[in-house]
Design a protein around this motif. Structure first.
Motif, PDB file in Angstrom:
ATOM      1  N   GLY A 175       0.815  -1.213   0.000  1.00 40.62           N
ATOM      2  CA  GLY A 175       0.000   0.000   0.000  1.00 40.62           C
ATOM      3  C   GLY A 175       0.847   1.260   0.000  1.00 40.62           C
ATOM      4  O   GLY A 175       2.060   1.208  -0.199  1.00 40.62           O
ATOM      5  N   GLN A 176       0.166   2.389   0.252  1.00 42.88           N
ATOM      6  CA  GLN A 176       0.866   3.669   0.139  1.00 42.88           C
ATOM      7  C   GLN A 176       1.995   3.821   1.155  1.00 42.88           C
ATOM      8  O   GLN A 176       2.991   4.482   0.881  1.00 42.88           O
ATOM      9  CB  GLN A 176      -0.115   4.837   0.255  1.00 42.88           C
ATOM     10  CG  GLN A 176      -0.857   4.889   1.565  1.00 42.88           C
ATOM     11  CD  GLN A 176      -1.248   6.328   1.908  1.00 42.88           C
ATOM     12  OE1 GLN A 176      -0.534   7.266   1.609  1.00 42.88           O
ATOM     13  NE2 GLN A 176      -2.410   6.486   2.529  1.00 42.88           N
ATOM     14  N   SER A 226      -5.831  -0.428  -8.933  1.00 41.15           N
ATOM     15  CA  SER A 226      -4.831  -0.227  -7.863  1.00 41.15           C
ATOM     16  C   SER A 226      -3.916   0.943  -8.176  1.00 41.15           C
ATOM     17  O   SER A 226      -3.557   1.718  -7.295  1.00 41.15           O
ATOM     18  CB  SER A 226      -3.954  -1.458  -7.664  1.00 41.15           C
ATOM     19  OG  SER A 226      -4.695  -2.617  -7.782  1.00 41.15           O
ATOM     20  N   LYS A 276      -3.710   4.193  -5.728  1.00 34.56           N
ATOM     21  CA  LYS A 276      -2.452   4.607  -5.092  1.00 34.56           C
ATOM     22  C   LYS A 276      -2.070   6.020  -5.517  1.00 34.56           C
ATOM     23  O   LYS A 276      -1.604   6.814  -4.699  1.00 34.56           O
ATOM     24  CB  LYS A 276      -1.345   3.601  -5.399  1.00 34.56           C
ATOM     25  CG  LYS A 276      -1.519   2.356  -4.558  1.00 34.56           C
ATOM     26  CD  LYS A 276      -0.648   1.211  -4.962  1.00 34.56           C
ATOM     27  CE  LYS A 276      -1.142  -0.048  -4.258  1.00 34.56           C
ATOM     28  NZ  LYS A 276      -0.522  -1.260  -4.750  1.00 34.56           N
TER      29      LYS A 276
END
Ligand SMILES: *Cc1c(COP(=O)(O)O)cnc(C)c1O
Length: 220
Positions: free
Chosen positions: A33-34, A55, A59
């Motif tokens: 993830g981020q 995705s 993001k």
């Protein structure tokens, strides 16, 4: 021992530099993830690869504050109908594998896109990618498209390939790349090679990779 992302980046970067100082590490972020992307940025990575459109877009929206520091690579299979959603959000496309996709990019892109032609050098039936024998024709058909800038070739080796098969596939991709480069086609300089993932990036670098796409090994 679990290493931090920063330690992994340092170790992998050193290994890459030993073989080719100029090679670009593209951090594949499809598994994370981020937060991990921010750690990678702090560790000095600026090129990121995603393989799914939703995705990637998600993001990007979470990382707006650092978007100036990021170059996005789209590395997955790209549906023609998704081109309009993503093509102006990315810097590199590693998976150009058919004329229909190029036509749609030509229609939708508002700047030239750095593309790799994805080639199926192993002949594996399940793999996407252009057959080596078809490359010349396809490049010829794309030569009128000013939004398509073919900077190189990309391949994915089969998951069960032996080391010697890996060498063979990467050598073949390089030889195809050199033949195209020699033709000096205006929109297809084809000087780059996107090959090598966590498992096989050192072999790919030995055989001339200029972009390696590494995911798993960054997060172990
Ligand atoms: C996931 C993926 C990678 C990275 O694979 P790892 O084995 O996790 O390093 C590279 N290229 C493509 C096209 C991918 O989909």
């Amino acid at each position: 021992m679990i290493m931090s992302i920063k330690q992994n980046v340092q170790q992998i970067s050193q290994r890459i530099e030993k073989v080719n100082k100029e090679a670009m590490l593209v951090a594949v972020t499809k598994y994370v993830g981020q937060q991990e992307i921010r750690e990678l940025l702090e560790a000095g990575i600026s090129h990121f690869g995603e393989n799914r459109v939703p995705s990637l877009l998600e993001k990007q929206s979470l990382l707006k504050d650092v978007s100036q520091s990021i170059q996005w690579h789209f590395i997955g299979n790209l549906q023609t109908r998704a081109v309009k959603d993503v093509i102006n959000q990315i810097d590199y496309l590693h998976s150009l594998d058919r004329l229909k996709l190029a036509k749609e990019i030509q229609k939708r892109a508002n700047h030239p896109i750095k593309c790799f032609l994805q080639v199926n050098v192993s002949g594996e039936e399940s793999k996407s990618g252009i057959q080596p024998a078809q490359i010349d024709e396809i490049i010829d058909q794309m030569s009128a498209f000013d939004k398509i800038h073919i900077i190189g070739l990309m391949t994915m080796a089969p998951i069960d390939a032996t080391d010697s098969e890996l060498h063979q596939y990467f050598v073949e991709l390089k030889s195809l790349q050199e033949k195209i480069a020699a033709k000096k086609i205006p929109n297809a300089p084809c000087t780059e090679l996107s090959m090598g993932m966590s498992r096989d990036y050192l072999i790919a670098l030995e055989e001339g990779a200029t972009f390696v796409r590494i995911g798993t090994a960054l997060y172990q």
